[in-house]
Design a protein around this motif. Structure first.
Motif, PDB file in Angstrom:
ATOM      1  N   ILE A  17      50.235  85.881  69.042  1.00  0.00           N
ATOM      2  CA  ILE A  17      50.250  86.172  70.470  1.00  0.00           C
ATOM      3  C   ILE A  17      50.041  87.758  70.731  1.00  0.00           C
ATOM      4  N   MET A  18      50.516  88.482  69.822  1.00  0.00           N
ATOM      5  CA  MET A  18      50.198  89.710  69.813  1.00  0.00           C
ATOM      6  C   MET A  18      48.750  90.293  69.366  1.00  0.00           C
ATOM      7  N   ARG A  19      48.025  89.454  68.555  1.00  0.00           N
ATOM      8  CA  ARG A  19      46.507  89.448  68.409  1.00  0.00           C
ATOM      9  C   ARG A  19      45.871  89.322  69.693  1.00  0.00           C
ATOM     10  N   VAL A  20      46.344  87.968  70.304  1.00  0.00           N
ATOM     11  CA  VAL A  20      45.357  87.816  71.651  1.00  0.00           C
ATOM     12  C   VAL A  20      45.545  88.772  72.800  1.00  0.00           C
ATOM     13  N   LYS A  21      46.914  89.477  72.662  1.00  0.00           N
ATOM     14  CA  LYS A  21      46.973  90.549  73.343  1.00  0.00           C
ATOM     15  C   LYS A  21      46.316  92.041  73.045  1.00  0.00           C
ATOM     16  N   ARG A  22      45.600  91.718  71.937  1.00  0.00           N
ATOM     17  CA  ARG A  22      44.927  93.020  71.449  1.00  0.00           C
ATOM     18  C   ARG A  22      45.934  94.344  70.907  1.00  0.00           C
ATOM     19  N   TYR A  23      47.158  93.982  70.313  1.00  0.00           N
ATOM     20  CA  TYR A  23      48.032  94.835  69.938  1.00  0.00           C
ATOM     21  C   TYR A  23      47.288  95.712  68.773  1.00  0.00           C
TER      22      TYR A  23
END
Length: 225
Positions: A17-23
């Motif tokens: 999820i963090m990767r999808v949100k480009r963290y």
């Protein structure tokens, strides 16, 4: 059960999820650390079986037992808020009052007049001119970069500041150190603190008063002046 049909593990979901949100990758690593720490602190209970009270107790533990910095405690809180809001889909809501980690008071680095001269003597050209202006007038870095010839009144010895903000040294320094040294040098020479406040462009005298604390700590370096 077919392993391909098994739901992803919690930490895998967090990372995905963090990767999808480009963290930022560093933020991903940090948030995962705090989430794992929270789970271990609570005896490996799954976060879905916990909530606000457990988060509050964890933050209390960080402040009272671990004595972490305020920024570290906030980092842990942000990680858990993300977990419950975006991964578990059960927002924490108001977790109530908890002990906040103390923000360490950091005094600015200040150089003596001799140390400043040592720095200036290593510079030349425009860098020497800018550094001399910053030490001689207390200008900020951006204010110095924006300075134009017409902003300097040589006859009246006035510098007009526009769009202002509302070597072998014993300690590390920066461009802003020249501004701090300017203020401390004035106070060491007996200049009224209100005058220093006005010269620095501080809205509140409380902001300027930090230099009185610096002066007390650095007093031996200024005795000769």
């Amino acid at each position: 059960m077919d392993t391909y049909n098994q739901p992803p593990k919690l930490m895998d979901r967090v990372k995905a999820i963090m990767r999808v949100k480009r963290y930022n990758p560093r933020t991903v690593t940090t948030y995962c650390y705090w989430i794992r720490y929270f789970i271990r602190y609570n005896g490996l209970r799954h976060p879905t079986s916990m909530g606000g009270p457990e988060v509050k107790a964890f933050l209390e533990h960080l402040a009272v037992q671990r004595h972490v910095a305020a920024a570290t405690q906030n980092q842990a809180l942000n990680a858990l808020v993300f977990l419950y809001r975006h991964v578990l889909d059960q927002p924490l809501g108001d977790i109530g009052e908890f002990s906040h980690a103390k923000q360490p008071r950091r005094l600015p680095v200040v150089l003596s007049h001799e140390q400043v001269m040592c720095v200036l003597n290593q510079l030349s050209g425009s860098m020497h001119l800018m550094a001399t202006l910053m030490y001689g007038s207390g200008l900020r870095v951006l204010e110095t970069c924006r300075l134009r010839v017409r902003d300097i009144d040589f006859e009246r010895q006035i510098i007009t500041v526009r769009s202002s903000k509302g070597a072998s040294l014993p300690r590390p320094g920066s461009c802003h150190t020249l501004r701090h040294s300017f203020a401390t040098q004035l106070l060491s020479q007996g200049t009224d603190i209100r005058t220093v406040q006005e010269l620095l462009g501080h809205k509140s005298v409380e902001t300027t008063q930090i230099y009185t604390h610096v002066l007390r700590e650095a007093l031996p370096a200024y005795v000769a002046h």
